[in-house]
Every structure is written in structure tokens, then in C-alpha cells.
Design a protein around this motif. Structure first.
Motif, short mmCIF file in Angstrom:
data_model
loop_
_atom_site.label_atom_id
_atom_site.label_comp_id
_atom_site.label_asym_id
_atom_site.label_seq_id
_atom_site.Cartn_x
_atom_site.Cartn_y
_atom_site.Cartn_z
N ARG A 1 -11.62 9.97 -9.84
CA ARG A 1 -10.78 9.34 -8.82
C ARG A 1 -9.36 9.91 -8.85
N ILE A 2 -8.86 10.24 -10.04
CA ILE A 2 -7.52 10.83 -10.16
C ILE A 2 -7.52 12.22 -9.52
N GLU A 3 -8.51 13.05 -9.85
CA GLU A 3 -8.59 14.40 -9.27
C GLU A 3 -8.70 14.36 -7.76
N GLN A 4 -9.41 13.37 -7.23
CA GLN A 4 -9.61 13.27 -5.79
C GLN A 4 -8.41 12.64 -5.08
N GLY A 5 -7.46 12.13 -5.86
CA GLY A 5 -6.29 11.49 -5.27
C GLY A 5 -6.53 10.07 -4.83
N HIS A 6 -7.63 9.48 -5.28
CA HIS A 6 -7.95 8.10 -4.90
C HIS A 6 -7.34 7.08 -5.85
N ALA A 7 -6.84 7.55 -6.99
CA ALA A 7 -6.24 6.64 -7.97
C ALA A 7 -4.97 7.27 -8.53
N SER A 8 -4.02 6.42 -8.87
CA SER A 8 -2.78 6.86 -9.51
C SER A 8 -2.89 6.61 -11.00
N ARG B 1 -0.03 12.34 -4.25
CA ARG B 1 -1.08 11.96 -5.19
C ARG B 1 -2.26 12.94 -5.10
N ARG B 2 -2.65 13.31 -3.87
CA ARG B 2 -3.74 14.28 -3.69
C ARG B 2 -3.35 15.65 -4.23
N ALA B 3 -2.09 16.04 -4.03
CA ALA B 3 -1.61 17.34 -4.53
C ALA B 3 -1.66 17.38 -6.06
N ILE B 4 -1.29 16.29 -6.70
CA ILE B 4 -1.36 16.23 -8.17
C ILE B 4 -2.80 16.34 -8.62
N GLY B 5 -3.70 15.63 -7.95
CA GLY B 5 -5.13 15.72 -8.29
C GLY B 5 -5.64 17.14 -8.12
N ASP B 6 -5.21 17.81 -7.06
CA ASP B 6 -5.62 19.20 -6.84
C ASP B 6 -5.11 20.11 -7.96
N ARG B 7 -3.86 19.89 -8.39
CA ARG B 7 -3.31 20.71 -9.49
C ARG B 7 -4.10 20.49 -10.77
N ILE B 8 -4.43 19.25 -11.06
CA ILE B 8 -5.21 18.94 -12.26
C ILE B 8 -6.55 19.67 -12.19
N ALA C 1 4.96 18.18 -16.60
CA ALA C 1 5.82 18.56 -15.48
C ALA C 1 5.10 19.50 -14.51
N ASP C 2 4.23 20.37 -15.03
CA ASP C 2 3.50 21.29 -14.15
C ASP C 2 2.53 20.56 -13.23
N LEU C 3 2.09 19.39 -13.64
CA LEU C 3 1.15 18.63 -12.81
C LEU C 3 1.85 17.87 -11.70
N PRO D 1 0.84 -1.21 0.00
CA PRO D 1 0.00 0.00 0.00
C PRO D 1 0.87 1.26 0.00
N PRO D 2 0.39 2.32 -0.63
CA PRO D 2 1.18 3.55 -0.65
C PRO D 2 1.34 4.14 0.75
N THR D 3 2.48 4.77 0.98
CA THR D 3 2.75 5.42 2.25
C THR D 3 1.99 6.74 2.32
N ASP D 4 1.93 7.33 3.50
CA ASP D 4 1.22 8.59 3.69
C ASP D 4 1.79 9.71 2.82
N ASP D 5 3.12 9.74 2.67
CA ASP D 5 3.70 10.80 1.84
C ASP D 5 3.35 10.62 0.37
N VAL D 6 3.28 9.37 -0.09
CA VAL D 6 2.86 9.11 -1.48
C VAL D 6 1.41 9.53 -1.66
N LEU D 7 0.56 9.21 -0.71
CA LEU D 7 -0.85 9.61 -0.81
C LEU D 7 -1.01 11.12 -0.83
#
Length: 79
Positions: free
Chosen positions: A49-56, A15-22, A74-76, A6-12
Motif C-alpha cells: 500500500r505504501i509503494e502504491q501510494g495508498h497509505a502514508s 505520496r504516490r511519488a514517494i511510493g514510486d521512488r521506493i 531524504a532520497d525517498l 482527507p488528503p488534498t490532491d497535491d498530498v496524494l
């Protein structure tokens, strides 16, 4: 086949930050999720799910999203 770790807290968090940028870029361009999905060929549920950070997203999916919202990949993923 071994179960994936399972992904670690920092990875999650990243992932959420990338979804927020998108989401922010999409909204800046006045696009709906349906608009982006139509441009990228991604189904709405997966995109949401990607925008919400629930999926990679796979790299190809991230590229398709970046092209659809007219931003460099790269901006994402920049921290």
C-alpha cells in the motif's frame, strides 16, 4: 474525536511519488517486496500500500524501509 481531513490532491501526488521512488530503488537493488518486508519487519500488505501510494507510512516505518533498501530517507522524500 474529529474525523481526519482527507488528503488534498497535491498530498496524494507526493505520496504516490514517494511510493514510486521506493519501488524504483527496491527494484534497482533486485529486491522483492518480500525481501524488503523481511529486512524491515513490515507486513507485505502494508508495504504494498505504501509503494502504491495508498497509505502514508509513519516516519519510523519510512526509516525502516530506507534501511532495508540501503538509501537515505531524504532520497525517498525529495521532490
Amino acid at each position: 474525536m474529529p474525523r481526519p481531513t482527507p488528503p488534498t490532491d497535491d498530498v496524494l501526488a507526493i505520496r504516490r511519488a514517494i511510493g514510486d521512488r521506493i519501488r524504483r530503488v527496491r527494484e534497482h537493488h533486485n529486491l522483492s517486496q518480500v525481501d524488503v518486508c523481511g529486512r524491515s519487519g513490515i507486513d507485505v500488505a502494508s508495504y504494498s500500500r505504501i509503494e502504491q501510494g495508498h497509505a502514508s507510512p509513519k516516519l519510523d516505518t519510512l526509516i525502516r524501509i530506507a534501511l532495508a533498501i540501503d538509501v537515505p530517507v531524504a532520497d525517498l522524500v525529495r521532490e
